[in-house]
Scaffold this motif. Structure first.
Motif, PDB file in Angstrom:
ATOM      1  N   UNK A 152       0.854  -1.190   0.000  1.00 27.07           N
ATOM      2  CA  UNK A 152       0.000   0.000   0.000  1.00 27.07           C
ATOM      3  C   UNK A 152       0.888   1.237   0.000  1.00 27.07           C
ATOM      4  N   UNK A 153       0.283   2.413  -0.046  1.00 25.15           N
ATOM      5  CA  UNK A 153       1.053   3.650   0.127  1.00 25.15           C
ATOM      6  C   UNK A 153       0.199   4.695   0.829  1.00 25.15           C
ATOM      7  N   UNK A 154       0.870   5.576   1.568  1.00 23.84           N
ATOM      8  CA  UNK A 154       0.161   6.621   2.312  1.00 23.84           C
ATOM      9  C   UNK A 154      -0.584   7.566   1.381  1.00 23.84           C
ATOM     10  N   UNK A 155       0.053   7.967   0.286  1.00 30.31           N
ATOM     11  CA  UNK A 155      -0.557   8.936  -0.610  1.00 30.31           C
ATOM     12  C   UNK A 155      -1.815   8.442  -1.283  1.00 30.31           C
ATOM     13  N   UNK A 156      -2.015   7.124  -1.308  1.00 30.62           N
ATOM     14  CA  UNK A 156      -3.181   6.552  -1.965  1.00 30.62           C
ATOM     15  C   UNK A 156      -4.253   6.079  -0.979  1.00 30.62           C
ATOM     16  N   UNK A 157      -3.932   6.067   0.303  1.00 30.38           N
ATOM     17  CA  UNK A 157      -4.890   5.569   1.287  1.00 30.38           C
ATOM     18  C   UNK A 157      -5.197   6.576   2.398  1.00 30.38           C
ATOM     19  N   UNK A 158      -4.190   7.277   2.892  1.00 27.20           N
ATOM     20  CA  UNK A 158      -4.439   8.247   3.957  1.00 27.20           C
ATOM     21  C   UNK A 158      -5.134   9.489   3.407  1.00 27.20           C
ATOM     22  N   UNK A 159      -5.971  10.110   4.222  1.00 29.38           N
ATOM     23  CA  UNK A 159      -6.612  11.360   3.827  1.00 29.38           C
ATOM     24  C   UNK A 159      -5.637  12.529   4.004  1.00 29.38           C
ATOM     25  N   UNK A 160      -6.050  13.696   3.580  1.00 34.03           N
ATOM     26  CA  UNK A 160      -5.215  14.887   3.752  1.00 34.03           C
ATOM     27  C   UNK A 160      -5.215  15.408   5.192  1.00 34.03           C
ATOM     28  N   UNK A 161      -6.155  14.952   5.984  1.00 37.10           N
ATOM     29  CA  UNK A 161      -6.297  15.482   7.338  1.00 37.10           C
ATOM     30  C   UNK A 161      -5.019  15.271   8.159  1.00 37.10           C
ATOM     31  N   UNK A 162      -4.562  16.325   8.811  1.00 37.14           N
ATOM     32  CA  UNK A 162      -3.443  16.214   9.736  1.00 37.14           C
ATOM     33  C   UNK A 162      -2.073  16.262   9.108  1.00 37.14           C
ATOM     34  N   UNK A 163      -1.979  16.619   7.839  1.00 38.80           N
ATOM     35  CA  UNK A 163      -0.657  16.716   7.216  1.00 38.80           C
ATOM     36  C   UNK A 163      -0.533  17.994   6.410  1.00 38.80           C
ATOM     37  N   UNK A 164       0.710  18.320   6.039  1.00 38.19           N
ATOM     38  CA  UNK A 164       0.950  19.470   5.187  1.00 38.19           C
ATOM     39  C   UNK A 164       0.625  19.158   3.734  1.00 38.19           C
ATOM     40  N   UNK A 165       0.597  20.191   2.920  1.00 36.52           N
ATOM     41  CA  UNK A 165       0.305  19.994   1.496  1.00 36.52           C
ATOM     42  C   UNK A 165       1.478  19.306   0.816  1.00 36.52           C
ATOM     43  N   UNK A 166       1.118  18.439  -0.111  1.00 32.34           N
ATOM     44  CA  UNK A 166       2.119  17.661  -0.827  1.00 32.34           C
ATOM     45  C   UNK A 166       2.160  18.051  -2.294  1.00 32.34           C
ATOM     46  N   UNK A 167       3.172  17.549  -2.988  1.00 31.10           N
ATOM     47  CA  UNK A 167       3.273  17.750  -4.432  1.00 31.10           C
ATOM     48  C   UNK A 167       2.042  17.214  -5.150  1.00 31.10           C
TER      49      UNK A 167
END
Length: 456
Positions: A27-42
């Protein structure tokens, strides 16, 4: 003669995979985790600028993995899965600036790793699965290579000896080619010059991450997950064959070759030479402890002088069966594993990804309390394709390839980057409204393979 005394090639001819074989999911974080609680990504910026993915969705919720991972782990544990490959979200760990990490994020990943172990899953972290925080810049900037080394140091100290294997990058070749060559992925550049910078700086970042993890954890095994995809020109025309040869070398040799101390292929040297400094190739030559190999299919291209990559994708020959996303090509899987074995001196190979997007017999109504508790989603095409690739991998093992495990992509349905949520690869179905996890027949099939230690 006892079986244990047989030569390895004779044992392989009569047996399934070896004892201790890794049966995992990826799996990967960018494909499963939501945006909540993190900074903006590429990828946040890239998708926001596009407006949406191909199916109209975006990465706002994804599968809310950080809230629901226990439900997933229970299903995998029941199936006998023994390894869970996942990635850390760098924008979650260092959301706005370098330096001290976000302690809420550190606590989350600390709990996550413990939960894997509690459910019988060996954690296999990937440090970079295409996500970078905006403050860190991109791979046109050499400084990002040291920043990634610092990030690796933070995560190695957090995880410690709870993980025995680490991956530095997921598909660094795809990151370079699609993010900096043809603009299909974040950050969306289309430039042969930028592609050369990205290739070298990604390789250099891998070297710095490797050094950081090994300095903290000298006994762990480290590699990257290289996407291996032979590239061909179906037309047979001279200009197409030449373009396919360039793309084949770029894709399959420009990343693993330098990591194994072979330097850059001659055809790639002019692209990366302006960015090489004294000592870089030594830093890059990490000599991986195993070869992480993602395989999905072959690539089919034609010459395209308007593309920075010099190629455009074309349809495969008509006799090749298609999944919803890639050609189904088990014979090439065996050949790719054998080629890695020969080219890199018989290394341990871990199949870090294989997987299929297929049609599924999903109930028409939304999942609710009236649905049967033992509901299983029927996905016969995925089961058939899985059997083909597991059988192909076993054939490579029988021919002497030191294959130590296979990891299915993916544990659950997830965001397939620019394609959105419509193409489902998972062994576990996710209802996009309720986020309910429901197993598929393919998970049952995988459980059967695990019990047999080979194709069922």
């Amino acid at each position: 003669m006892m079986a244990s005394a047989l030569p390895r090639n004779v044992m392989a001819a009569t047996a399934n995979f070896p004892d201790g074989f890794i049966w995992g999911v990826a799996t990967s974080a960018g494909q499963t985790e939501s945006r909540e609680g993190r900074g903006r990504s590429n990828w946040d910026v890239f998708l926001d600028n596009k407006g949406s993915t191909a199916d109209g969705t975006i990465n706002q919720r994804n599968t809310e993995f950080q809230l629901r991972y226990v439900d997933e782990f229970k299903l995998l544990q029941n199936a006998g899965v023994n390894t869970y490959r996942f990635s850390f979200s760098w924008p979650r760990i260092q959301p706005e600036t370098p330096g001290s990490p976000n302690m809420r994020a550190m606590s989350y990943y600390d709990r996550l790793v413990d939960s894997m172990l509690e459910h019988g899953l060996e954690p296999m972290p990937t440090l970079s699965h295409w996500e970078t925080p905006l403050w860190a810049g991109d791979f046109l900037d050499r400084d990002i290579t040291k920043r990634m080394g610092d990030f690796a140091d933070i995560m190695a100290r957090l995880v410690g000896d709870r993980a025995k294997r680490w991956l530095m990058f997921n598909e660094p070749n795809a990151l370079a080619a699609f993010g900096y060559g043809n603009g299909a992925f974040a950050p969306g550049y289309r430039s042969r010059e930028y592609l050369g910078a990205a290739i070298h700086h990604i390789n250099l970042a891998q070297g710095h991450m490797h050094a950081a993890v090994k300095s903290n954890l000298p006994n762990v095994k480290i590699s990257s997950a290289f996407n291996m995809q032979p590239v061909e020109a179906p037309s047979g025309k001279e200009e197409d064959v030449k373009a396919a040869r360039f793309m084949d070398v770029l894709w399959n040799e420009a990343m693993p070759g330098p990591a194994y101390g072979k330097g850059y292929p001659d055809i790639i040297v002019p692209m990366v030479e302006p960015y090489i400094r004294d000592g870089d190739l030594e830093t890059i030559a990490i000599m991986p402890d195993f070869f992480g190999a993602n395989f999905y299919t072959r690539g089919f291209v034609a010459n395209d002088p308007d593309s920075p990559l010099g190629t455009t994708m074309v349809a495969p020959p008509p006799d090749i069966e298609l999944t919803l996303e890639f050609p189904y090509d088990p014979d090439s899987y065996t050949k790719v594993l054998l080629d890695i074995h020969k080219k890199y001196g018989g290394p341990e190979i871990l199949a870090t990804e294989f997987g299929f997007a297929t049609k599924e017999e999903v109930p028409l109504q939304e999942f609710d309390e009236k649905m049967p508790k033992d509901l299983v989603i029927n996905d016969p095409d995925r089961v058939r394709f899985m059997k083909g690739y597991i059988t192909a991998a076993l054939e490579a093992y029988k021919q002497g390839v030191n294959l130590s495990g296979m990891m299915y992509w993916s544990s659950t349905d997830n965001l397939e980057w620019t394609l959105g949520l419509a193409n489902r690869f998972g062994l576990i179905h996710i209802d996009q409204t309720t986020q309910k996890r429901t197993p598929k027949k393919s998970l049952e099939y995988y459980a059967s393979c695990i019990a047999l230690n080979g194709p069922a």
